[in-house]
Design a protein around this motif. Structure first.
Motif, PDB file in Angstrom:
ATOM      1  N   VAL A   1       0.834  -1.205   0.000  1.00  9.54           N
ATOM      2  CA  VAL A   1       0.000   0.000   0.000  1.00  9.54           C
ATOM      3  C   VAL A   1       0.867   1.253   0.000  1.00  9.54           C
ATOM      4  CG1 VAL A   1      -1.654   1.353   1.340  1.00  9.54           C
ATOM      5  CG2 VAL A   1      -1.971  -1.110   1.100  1.00  9.54           C
ATOM      6  N   ILE A   2       1.921   1.267   0.824  1.00  5.30           N
ATOM      7  CA  ILE A   2       2.797   2.439   0.892  1.00  5.30           C
ATOM      8  C   ILE A   2       3.469   2.688  -0.459  1.00  5.30           C
ATOM      9  CG2 ILE A   2       4.978   3.289   1.867  1.00  5.30           C
ATOM     10  CD1 ILE A   2       4.116   2.089   4.530  1.00  5.30           C
ATOM     11  N   THR A   3       3.908   1.630  -1.115  1.00  2.00           N
ATOM     12  CA  THR A   3       4.565   1.774  -2.416  1.00  2.00           C
ATOM     13  C   THR A   3       3.622   2.406  -3.440  1.00  2.00           C
ATOM     14  OG1 THR A   3       5.974  -0.150  -1.986  1.00  2.00           O
ATOM     15  CG2 THR A   3       5.719   0.541  -4.284  1.00  2.00           C
ATOM     16  N   VAL A   4       2.410   1.888  -3.519  1.00  2.00           N
ATOM     17  CA  VAL A   4       1.433   2.420  -4.480  1.00  2.00           C
ATOM     18  C   VAL A   4       1.025   3.842  -4.091  1.00  2.00           C
ATOM     19  CG1 VAL A   4      -0.872   2.113  -5.445  1.00  2.00           C
ATOM     20  CG2 VAL A   4       0.584   0.118  -5.049  1.00  2.00           C
ATOM     21  N   PHE A   5       0.792   4.055  -2.803  1.00  2.00           N
ATOM     22  CA  PHE A   5       0.365   5.365  -2.314  1.00  2.00           C
ATOM     23  C   PHE A   5       1.413   6.431  -2.618  1.00  2.00           C
ATOM     24  CE2 PHE A   5      -0.075   8.627   0.969  1.00  2.00           C
ATOM     25  CZ  PHE A   5      -1.443   8.893   0.922  1.00  2.00           C
ATOM     26  N   CYS A   6       2.668   6.120  -2.333  1.00  2.00           N
ATOM     27  CA  CYS A   6       3.745   7.084  -2.569  1.00  2.00           C
ATOM     28  C   CYS A   6       3.901   7.384  -4.058  1.00  2.00           C
ATOM     29  CB  CYS A   6       5.059   6.560  -1.996  1.00  2.00           C
ATOM     30  SG  CYS A   6       5.139   6.593  -0.194  1.00  2.00           S
ATOM     31  N   HIS A   7       3.692   6.377  -4.889  1.00  3.39           N
ATOM     32  CA  HIS A   7       3.808   6.585  -6.338  1.00  3.39           C
ATOM     33  C   HIS A   7       2.785   7.609  -6.814  1.00  3.39           C
ATOM     34  CE1 HIS A   7       4.288   5.726 -10.603  1.00  3.39           C
ATOM     35  NE2 HIS A   7       2.979   5.535 -10.684  1.00  3.39           N
ATOM     36  N   TYR A   8       1.552   7.452  -6.369  1.00  4.99           N
ATOM     37  CA  TYR A   8       0.496   8.347  -6.852  1.00  4.99           C
ATOM     38  C   TYR A   8       0.533   9.716  -6.172  1.00  4.99           C
ATOM     39  CZ  TYR A   8      -1.725   4.754  -9.664  1.00  4.99           C
ATOM     40  OH  TYR A   8      -1.988   3.808 -10.633  1.00  4.99           O
ATOM     41  N   ARG A   9       1.017   9.776  -4.941  1.00  8.80           N
ATOM     42  CA  ARG A   9       1.087  11.066  -4.248  1.00  8.80           C
ATOM     43  C   ARG A   9       2.438  11.758  -4.460  1.00  8.80           C
ATOM     44  NH1 ARG A   9      -2.765  12.083  -0.117  1.00  8.80           N
ATOM     45  NH2 ARG A   9      -4.724  11.194  -0.891  1.00  8.80           N
ATOM     46  N   LYS A  10       3.348  11.079  -5.154  1.00  8.24           N
ATOM     47  CA  LYS A  10       4.698  11.614  -5.377  1.00  8.24           C
ATOM     48  C   LYS A  10       5.388  11.961  -4.055  1.00  8.24           C
ATOM     49  CE  LYS A  10       4.016  13.328 -10.101  1.00  8.24           C
ATOM     50  NZ  LYS A  10       2.837  12.488 -10.347  1.00  8.24           N
ATOM     51  N   ILE A  11       5.321  11.020  -3.146  1.00  7.87           N
ATOM     52  CA  ILE A  11       5.988  11.126  -1.846  1.00  7.87           C
ATOM     53  C   ILE A  11       7.232  10.250  -1.877  1.00  7.87           C
ATOM     54  CG2 ILE A  11       5.757  10.658   0.626  1.00  7.87           C
ATOM     55  CD1 ILE A  11       2.740  11.019   0.282  1.00  7.87           C
ATOM     56  N   PRO A  12       8.361  10.707  -1.339  1.00  4.71           N
ATOM     57  CA  PRO A  12       9.559   9.857  -1.285  1.00  4.71           C
ATOM     58  C   PRO A  12       9.281   8.579  -0.472  1.00  4.71           C
ATOM     59  CG  PRO A  12      10.108  12.139  -0.764  1.00  4.71           C
ATOM     60  CD  PRO A  12       8.616  12.049  -0.785  1.00  4.71           C
ATOM     61  N   GLU A  13       9.268   7.459  -1.152  1.00  8.67           N
ATOM     62  CA  GLU A  13       8.872   6.208  -0.500  1.00  8.67           C
ATOM     63  C   GLU A  13       9.785   5.831   0.657  1.00  8.67           C
ATOM     64  OE1 GLU A  13       8.464   1.442  -1.572  1.00  8.67           O
ATOM     65  OE2 GLU A  13       8.757   2.911  -3.169  1.00  8.67           O
TER      66      GLU A  13
ATOM     67  N   LEU B   1      11.658   7.691   2.466  1.00  6.37           N
ATOM     68  CA  LEU B   1      11.510   8.622   3.578  1.00  6.37           C
ATOM     69  C   LEU B   1      10.280   8.261   4.418  1.00  6.37           C
ATOM     70  CD1 LEU B   1      12.308  11.161   5.126  1.00  6.37           C
ATOM     71  CD2 LEU B   1      11.012  12.505   3.462  1.00  6.37           C
ATOM     72  N   LEU B   2       9.174   7.969   3.752  1.00  8.89           N
ATOM     73  CA  LEU B   2       7.969   7.600   4.487  1.00  8.89           C
ATOM     74  C   LEU B   2       8.175   6.301   5.258  1.00  8.89           C
ATOM     75  CD1 LEU B   2       5.040   8.161   5.182  1.00  8.89           C
ATOM     76  CD2 LEU B   2       4.357   6.993   3.090  1.00  8.89           C
ATOM     77  N   LEU B   3       8.841   5.334   4.645  1.00  2.99           N
ATOM     78  CA  LEU B   3       9.124   4.075   5.338  1.00  2.99           C
ATOM     79  C   LEU B   3      10.009   4.308   6.557  1.00  2.99           C
ATOM     80  CD1 LEU B   3       9.702   1.695   2.292  1.00  2.99           C
ATOM     81  CD2 LEU B   3       7.846   1.536   3.959  1.00  2.99           C
ATOM     82  N   ASP B   4      10.975   5.225   6.441  1.00  2.57           N
ATOM     83  CA  ASP B   4      11.830   5.555   7.579  1.00  2.57           C
ATOM     84  C   ASP B   4      11.035   6.183   8.719  1.00  2.57           C
ATOM     85  OD1 ASP B   4      14.162   4.630   6.441  1.00  2.57           O
ATOM     86  OD2 ASP B   4      14.819   6.583   5.709  1.00  2.57           O
ATOM     87  N   VAL B   5      10.077   7.026   8.360  1.00  3.99           N
ATOM     88  CA  VAL B   5       9.278   7.712   9.380  1.00  3.99           C
ATOM     89  C   VAL B   5       8.416   6.729  10.163  1.00  3.99           C
ATOM     90  CG1 VAL B   5       7.336   9.307   9.698  1.00  3.99           C
ATOM     91  CG2 VAL B   5       9.257   9.967   8.247  1.00  3.99           C
ATOM     92  N   VAL B   6       7.806   5.774   9.459  1.00  2.43           N
ATOM     93  CA  VAL B   6       6.852   4.880  10.129  1.00  2.43           C
ATOM     94  C   VAL B   6       7.503   3.653  10.752  1.00  2.43           C
ATOM     95  CG1 VAL B   6       5.032   5.639   8.550  1.00  2.43           C
ATOM     96  CG2 VAL B   6       6.283   3.527   8.051  1.00  2.43           C
ATOM     97  N   ALA B   7       8.719   3.292  10.313  1.00  2.00           N
ATOM     98  CA  ALA B   7       9.325   2.034  10.758  1.00  2.00           C
ATOM     99  C   ALA B   7       9.423   1.903  12.278  1.00  2.00           C
ATOM    100  CB  ALA B   7      10.691   1.847  10.113  1.00  2.00           C
ATOM    101  N   PRO B   8       9.981   2.899  12.997  1.00  2.27           N
ATOM    102  CA  PRO B   8      10.079   2.729  14.461  1.00  2.27           C
ATOM    103  C   PRO B   8       8.717   2.605  15.134  1.00  2.27           C
ATOM    104  CG  PRO B   8      11.526   4.487  13.703  1.00  2.27           C
ATOM    105  CD  PRO B   8      10.631   4.144  12.561  1.00  2.27           C
ATOM    106  N   THR B   9       7.709   3.317  14.625  1.00  2.00           N
ATOM    107  CA  THR B   9       6.396   3.242  15.258  1.00  2.00           C
ATOM    108  C   THR B   9       5.703   1.920  14.949  1.00  2.00           C
ATOM    109  OG1 THR B   9       5.175   4.282  13.422  1.00  2.00           O
ATOM    110  CG2 THR B   9       6.206   5.737  15.014  1.00  2.00           C
ATOM    111  N   VAL B  10       6.031   1.317  13.810  1.00  2.00           N
ATOM    112  CA  VAL B  10       5.460   0.013  13.473  1.00  2.00           C
ATOM    113  C   VAL B  10       5.964  -1.054  14.433  1.00  2.00           C
ATOM    114  CG1 VAL B  10       5.450  -1.846  11.759  1.00  2.00           C
ATOM    115  CG2 VAL B  10       5.020   0.506  11.042  1.00  2.00           C
ATOM    116  N   ILE B  11       7.259  -1.062  14.705  1.00  2.00           N
ATOM    117  CA  ILE B  11       7.788  -2.082  15.616  1.00  2.00           C
ATOM    118  C   ILE B  11       7.290  -1.845  17.035  1.00  2.00           C
ATOM    119  CG2 ILE B  11       9.974  -0.962  16.297  1.00  2.00           C
ATOM    120  CD1 ILE B  11      11.299  -3.728  15.904  1.00  2.00           C
ATOM    121  N   MET B  12       7.039  -0.579  17.378  1.00  2.00           N
ATOM    122  CA  MET B  12       6.419  -0.286  18.670  1.00  2.00           C
ATOM    123  C   MET B  12       5.013  -0.873  18.733  1.00  2.00           C
ATOM    124  SD  MET B  12       4.861   3.261  20.013  1.00  2.00           S
ATOM    125  CE  MET B  12       3.634   2.968  18.734  1.00  2.00           C
TER     126      MET B  12
END
Length: 281
Positions: A106-118, A120-131
């Protein structure tokens, strides 16, 4: 004293005729906290708050469905005989790896269509996901699942565990290894490590916080999974152990590749760069 620390009820309360399970409440708490912390960090890195809300609307249901499909596929010998149980996710049976696979798609597809650095977004959410994963394991605790092999009361006392955990690990008169707790502690430790390190200058290139998460989680999951008794075997190892090995090796290889063959990749702390904004135009 043991009567006070009886087995905990997996049902938190009733809303009319609907049973609200602790499993769902605990997972929901982890998700809400993860979204909140991701939005805070995303703003610092130049990402838009609305993008996170839109992302969660797609990622949450897709990830839950993906997690359930993963679990059902590898437990098909049971669910083929009990098809009416397939949708009952509140009774447990959500595979974390299936959830992560769905979320990354979902993140890959979402970032593609929103033109968000994929990355970077994965880096932002990664620590909170493991939490959130560490918190979510307590849902397994309430359901008395994701435990390890039979053990003794003396061993559990030797771990200096609270009595309510020890009694919850007593299932049909047998005590079991609290593997849910081992993974929860490992996940929360990973959250602390990633949060403590990711703001250090010139330490992480973009994408490397995410790779750090994958490496940390898969390493711990490999050993915890080996202690469990409810996992599907594939040869000499469990399915999740094989996947852990693949992710661990793959993440290290990909990290090294990007570090040495893409030296111009931006640092994580740079956030959204002029290059990214130019590509949005």
């Amino acid at each position: 004293m043991n009567s006070f620390f009886a087995v905990l009820n997996p049902i938190a309360f009733h809303l009319g005729g609907i049973e609200v399970h602790w499993y769902g409440i605990i997972i929901a708490v982890g998700v809400v906290l993860a979204v909140y912390l991701s939005i805070r960090e995303g703003k610092r890195r130049g990402l838009k708050e609305d993008d996170f809300y839109d992302l969660i609307l797609w990622a949450l249901p897709f990830s839950i469905i993906s997690a359930r499909i993963y679990y059902v596929v590898f437990e098909w010998s049971y669910y083929s005989q009990h098809p009416d149980q397939i949708y009952r996710i509140w009774d447990g049976g959500i595979a974390i790896y299936g959830c992560l696979i769905g979320a990354v798609i979902v993140i890959t597809v979402f970032c593609h269509y929103r033109k968000i650095p994929e990355w970077l977004l994965l880096d932002v959410v990664a620590p909170t996901v493991i939490m959130a994963q560490g918190i979510g394991r307590w849902g397994n605790f309430m359901n008395q699942e994701a435990h390890g092999r039979p053990t003794t009361l003396a061993f559990l006392h030797s771990l200096h565990l609270p009595e309510f955990i020890i009694q919850q690990m007593r299932i049909k008169g047998v005590y079991y290894q609290p593997t849910f707790l081992y993974e929860s502690v490992w996940d929360l430790a990973g959250f602390v490590v990633l949060m403590a390190l990711r703001h250090r200058p010139k330490l992480f290139k973009r994408g490397e916080v995410f790779f750090g998460y994958v490496i940390w989680y898969s390493f711990g999951r490999f050993f915890v999974e080996g202690m469990r008794t409810d996992s599907l075997m594939l040869g000499s190892l469990r399915v999740s152990q094989w996947l852990s090995v693949i992710l661990f090796v793959g993440a290290i290889a990909w990290l090294l590749h990007r570090r040495y063959w893409q030296p111009l990749a931006p640092w994580y702390l740079e956030g959204v760069t002029k290059y990214d904004k130019k590509n949005e135009e």
